[in-house]
Design a protein around this motif. Structure first.
Motif, short mmCIF file in Angstrom:
data_model
loop_
_atom_site.label_atom_id
_atom_site.label_comp_id
_atom_site.label_asym_id
_atom_site.label_seq_id
_atom_site.Cartn_x
_atom_site.Cartn_y
_atom_site.Cartn_z
N LEU A 1 0.88 -1.17 0.00
CA LEU A 1 0.00 0.00 0.00
C LEU A 1 0.91 1.22 0.00
O LEU A 1 2.06 1.14 0.48
CB LEU A 1 -0.86 0.01 1.26
CG LEU A 1 -1.80 -1.19 1.45
CD1 LEU A 1 -2.62 -1.02 2.74
CD2 LEU A 1 -2.76 -1.32 0.26
N ASN A 2 0.44 2.34 -0.53
CA ASN A 2 1.29 3.53 -0.47
C ASN A 2 1.16 4.18 0.91
O ASN A 2 0.46 3.65 1.79
CB ASN A 2 1.00 4.49 -1.64
CG ASN A 2 -0.37 5.15 -1.54
OD1 ASN A 2 -1.00 5.16 -0.49
ND2 ASN A 2 -0.84 5.71 -2.65
N ARG A 3 1.81 5.32 1.11
CA ARG A 3 1.85 5.92 2.45
C ARG A 3 0.48 6.24 3.00
O ARG A 3 0.15 5.97 4.15
CB ARG A 3 2.65 7.24 2.39
CG ARG A 3 4.10 7.05 2.48
CD ARG A 3 4.76 8.38 2.52
NE ARG A 3 4.86 8.90 3.87
CZ ARG A 3 5.38 10.09 4.15
NH1 ARG A 3 5.80 10.86 3.18
NH2 ARG A 3 5.47 10.50 5.39
N ALA B 1 -7.32 13.85 0.29
CA ALA B 1 -5.94 13.64 -0.19
C ALA B 1 -5.81 14.23 -1.59
O ALA B 1 -6.80 14.33 -2.33
CB ALA B 1 -5.61 12.15 -0.19
N PRO B 2 -4.58 14.60 -1.98
CA PRO B 2 -4.41 15.21 -3.29
C PRO B 2 -4.75 14.25 -4.44
O PRO B 2 -4.79 13.03 -4.22
CB PRO B 2 -2.92 15.57 -3.35
CG PRO B 2 -2.36 15.26 -2.02
CD PRO B 2 -3.32 14.45 -1.25
N THR B 3 -4.96 14.79 -5.62
CA THR B 3 -5.25 13.94 -6.79
C THR B 3 -4.09 12.98 -7.04
O THR B 3 -2.93 13.33 -6.84
CB THR B 3 -5.40 14.78 -8.09
OG1 THR B 3 -4.87 16.06 -7.85
CG2 THR B 3 -6.78 14.83 -8.60
N GLY B 4 -4.45 11.79 -7.44
CA GLY B 4 -3.43 10.79 -7.74
C GLY B 4 -2.86 10.13 -6.51
O GLY B 4 -1.87 9.40 -6.57
N ALA B 5 -3.48 10.39 -5.34
CA ALA B 5 -2.93 9.84 -4.09
C ALA B 5 -3.30 8.38 -3.90
O ALA B 5 -2.79 7.73 -3.01
CB ALA B 5 -3.44 10.66 -2.92
N GLY B 6 -4.20 7.86 -4.72
CA GLY B 6 -4.57 6.44 -4.61
C GLY B 6 -5.83 6.23 -3.80
O GLY B 6 -5.93 5.28 -3.02
N LYS B 7 -6.83 7.11 -4.01
CA LYS B 7 -8.07 7.00 -3.21
C LYS B 7 -8.90 5.78 -3.62
O LYS B 7 -9.65 5.25 -2.82
CB LYS B 7 -8.88 8.30 -3.35
CG LYS B 7 -8.18 9.48 -2.68
CD LYS B 7 -9.07 10.68 -2.57
CE LYS B 7 -9.17 11.46 -3.86
NZ LYS B 7 -7.95 12.20 -4.23
N THR B 8 -8.76 5.35 -4.88
CA THR B 8 -9.53 4.18 -5.32
C THR B 8 -9.19 2.98 -4.43
O THR B 8 -10.07 2.21 -4.04
CB THR B 8 -9.19 3.85 -6.79
OG1 THR B 8 -9.25 5.06 -7.52
CG2 THR B 8 -10.13 2.83 -7.38
N ASN B 9 -7.92 2.85 -4.10
CA ASN B 9 -7.52 1.73 -3.26
C ASN B 9 -7.98 1.88 -1.82
O ASN B 9 -8.12 0.91 -1.09
CB ASN B 9 -6.00 1.53 -3.31
CG ASN B 9 -5.63 0.69 -4.52
OD1 ASN B 9 -6.48 0.01 -5.10
ND2 ASN B 9 -4.37 0.73 -4.92
N ILE B 10 -8.23 3.12 -1.42
CA ILE B 10 -8.79 3.33 -0.07
C ILE B 10 -10.23 2.79 -0.07
O ILE B 10 -10.65 2.09 0.85
CB ILE B 10 -8.75 4.83 0.33
CG1 ILE B 10 -7.28 5.26 0.43
CG2 ILE B 10 -9.50 5.08 1.62
CD1 ILE B 10 -7.06 6.72 0.70
N1 LIG Z 1 -0.38 1.02 -3.46
C1 LIG Z 1 -0.12 1.42 -4.69
N2 LIG Z 1 1.02 1.04 -5.30
C2 LIG Z 1 1.30 1.46 -6.55
N3 LIG Z 1 0.51 2.24 -7.29
C3 LIG Z 1 -0.64 2.65 -6.73
C4 LIG Z 1 -1.02 2.26 -5.41
N4 LIG Z 1 -2.23 2.82 -5.15
C5 LIG Z 1 -2.59 3.52 -6.23
N5 LIG Z 1 -1.64 3.44 -7.19
C6 LIG Z 1 -1.68 4.06 -8.51
O1 LIG Z 1 -1.77 5.47 -8.34
C7 LIG Z 1 -2.51 6.03 -9.41
C8 LIG Z 1 -3.56 6.99 -8.87
O2 LIG Z 1 -4.52 6.26 -8.15
P1 LIG Z 1 -6.05 6.76 -8.08
O3 LIG Z 1 -6.60 6.99 -9.43
O4 LIG Z 1 -6.75 5.84 -7.17
O5 LIG Z 1 -5.83 8.13 -7.37
P2 LIG Z 1 -6.96 9.12 -6.87
O6 LIG Z 1 -6.51 9.64 -5.56
O7 LIG Z 1 -8.29 8.46 -6.93
O8 LIG Z 1 -6.86 10.23 -7.96
P3 LIG Z 1 -8.03 11.22 -8.42
O9 LIG Z 1 -8.18 12.19 -7.30
O10 LIG Z 1 -7.43 11.82 -9.66
O11 LIG Z 1 -9.23 10.39 -8.69
C9 LIG Z 1 -3.12 4.88 -10.19
O12 LIG Z 1 -2.37 4.70 -11.37
C10 LIG Z 1 -2.94 3.70 -9.27
O13 LIG Z 1 -2.76 2.48 -9.96
#
Ligand SMILES: Nc1ncnc2c1ncn2[C@@H]1O[C@H](COP(=O)(O)OP(=O)(O)OP(=O)(O)O)[C@@H](O)[C@H]1O
Length: 550
Positions: free
Chosen positions: A266-268, A288-297
């Protein structure tokens, strides 16, 4: 009247980001309620203009300090603050010397409570509020100082590069009383540091720099013929806190690992929220900022819900429904694809339910995760006659919850209110997970979503971006339409070439399909004139369209 009161946001942030009260910097829990503000209009590159356009409502009143422009506490704000202090005669130092001395104190390794005394020594008691601001925004200011040092150092490394500051004649070392005082202070600081045996690093660099060169290096605005360029430097990545570690995917439960195939850890941000999201039923709000990985949250919260219904090695799919509210149909479709694919190993059925994609009753019944839009979910839950669907909802994920502040706000508000009413009237649990970009009023949104700020509120600023973001904005002032387009294309071309020369790729967005053709033709023409065609060849895939095919 000035009122100082505990700053709930700062307080929450320190809890959120893992700093206990013991570590809290002096003054971090105090918020300044400003007296009537005065405006500072800043023109960054032209010293004369700065002098002309800096206006103060009351020059005799020293008991005020500048508000930051647009919420930025940067070197321009510091210079204005020092200007006010010097004009109010509470410092013997000239403005820039004072600003530089403050930078050195802020950049020292001393904790907040220790630097407060040093800062008050420099600025005088009447500028107490400025000291408050300096301490509260220490990190932002130190970040821009470091950025300035970095730019100045990299300029010096470029052979033949000229200093950004013009040099005027020979240096004459006649010291005024204030310069002597400044030197004394610097020597005192140096001795103190030597006694402590600390690394002087940036401090030495700062001692040899002038504030004007530092401010120029971190300058955000450059003037070119026909256009202006504003650069926002990237925020430095927040260092890992003691004990902070990334959670490896192999540490997760087996079923959860199945949804994280291809990921190592998982990222930070995800690691930070993991315990609350995966191991509790708390409502949460993550900003969290854009691209921070919210989908995985969102995925972690979905996995928690799935985990609740795994009994005897069997997933009781008819016991629960998960609703994911995405702001747009296109996003709903993308989320459906992602979750459908990643949850397939768990036999979870994920379906889109929007204006474009209707679901029959039996399809709804066999679906565990419904991805919808606020409007669609609002319509569905408004029909009180048909509660069979909503009673099964155990998890409601609202993506881009900051849209509460937008046109769509009332719809999101209505569906949250209805969910909360259902929780109260049926005494059943529906967990709410809010995901949002960084919100200034996250405390209020947390309260609205019934998130316990001590447990379920997570706020990450841009220093938590996995990839730091530098931004450049270009404003073209050329009045003639054709000349403006010409200049725009030239600037675009130079930026693209810079990026390619640095080994990066470049993407150009234009307003229409027609403009796509026109812009690419222009880029090819400029590449021919400048003999840069080689740069634009797509070496990796010849068969696909490259710019030169247009
Ligand atoms: N744990 C992880 N390890 C590696 N890459 C990751 C991890 N989590 C997310 N990512 C990558 O980070 C990128 C951004 O993730 P995501 O689209 O979920 O961000 P977001 O916070 O939802 O952005 P937005 O605000 O633009 O919707 C994606 O390409 C995703 O695959």
């Amino acid at each position: 009247m000035i009122t100082l009161q505990p700053n709930r946001q700062e307080e929450a942030e320190s809890q959120i980001n893992g700093t206990g009260n013991d570590d809290m910097e002096f003054g971090a829990d105090l918020v300044f309620r400003p007296p009537a503000r005065f405006l500072v209009d800043v023109y960054l590159e032209d010293e004369d203009l700065i002098e002309e356009s800096t206006t103060h409502s009351n020059d005799n009143n020293t008991n005020y300090h500048p508000e930051s422009v647009g919420g930025n506490f940067d070197l321009n704000w510091l210079r204005d603050a020092c200007d006010v202090i010097v004009k109010g005669s509470s410092s013997q130092l000239p403005r820039d010397e004072l600003a530089m001395a403050i930078c050195r104190v802020l950049d020292s390794e001393k904790p907040g409570d220790e630097i407060a005394g040093d800062l008050l020594d420099l600025v005088g008691d009447s500028a107490f509020e400025t000291v408050q601001d300096l301490i509260t925004h220490r990190k932002e200011l130190v970040d821009v100082v470091h950025h300035g040092i970095f730019v100045l150092k990299s300029d010096q490394k470029v052979p033949g590069s000229q200093s950004r500051m013009p040099s005027y004649g020979t240096r004459v070392t006649v010291q005024t009383e204030s310069e002597l005082q400044s030197d004394k202070l610097r020597r005192k600081e140096g001795k103190k540091k030597q006694r402590r045996g600390t690394d002087q690093g940036n401090d030495n660099e700062l001692s040899s720099m002038s504030f004007s060169s530092l401010i120029q290096a971190s300058t955000v605005k450059k003037h070119h013929k026909g256009y202006e360029e504003v650069t926002v430097p990237p925020t430095q990545t927040a260092p890992m806190k003691p004990g902070e570690k990334l959670i490896e995917i192999k540490e997760l439960d087996d079923f959860a690992q199945a949804a994280f195939q291809g990921y190592k850890s998982l990222n930070r941000i995800q690691s930070r929220i993991f315990q609350t999201t995966y191991s509790t039923n708390e409502n949460i709000l993550v900003c969290a900022p854009t691209g921070a990985g919210k989908t995985n949250i969102a995925m972690i919260s979905v996995l928690h819900e799935i985990g609740q219904h795994f009994k005897d090695g069997y997933l009781h799919k008819d016991e629960f429904k998960i609703v994911y509210v995405a702001p747009m149909k296109a996003l709903a479709a993308e989320v459906t694809r992602t979750f459908s694919h990643r949850l397939a190993p768990l036999n979870m059925i994920v379906k889109e339910l929007t204006g474009d994609m209707q679901l029959a009753k039996n399809e709804l019944e066999e679906t565990q995760m419904i991805v919808t839009t606020p409007e669609k979910w609002d319509v569905i839950t408004r029909k009180s006659s048909d509660m069979s669907l909503s009673v099964l909802v155990k998890l409601l994920i609202i993506d881009e919850v900051h849209l509460l502040n937008d046109d769509r706000g009332p719809v999101i508000e209505a569906l949250v209110a209805r969910t909360l009413r259902q929780v109260e009237s049926t005494q059943s649990m529906i967990r709410i997970v809010g995901l949002s970009a960084t919100l200034p009023n996250y405390m209020e949104v947390a309260q609205f979503l019934r998130v316990n700020p001590d447990v379920g509120l997570f706020f990450f600023d841009s220093s938590y971006r996995p990839v730091p973001l530098a931004q450049q904005y270009i404003g073209i002032s050329e009045p003639n339409f054709l000349a403006r387009i010409e200049l725009q294309n030239e600037i675009c071309y130079n930026k693209v070439v810079d990026s390619l020369n640095n080994g990066y790729q470049a993407m150009v967005f234009v307003h229409s399909r027609k403009d796509t053709g026109k812009t690419s033709e222009k880029l090819v023409e400029l590449a021919q004139i400048n003999e840069d065609l080689e740069l634009f060849k797509n070496v990796d895939c010849y068969s696909q369209n490259s710019l030169l095919d247009f």
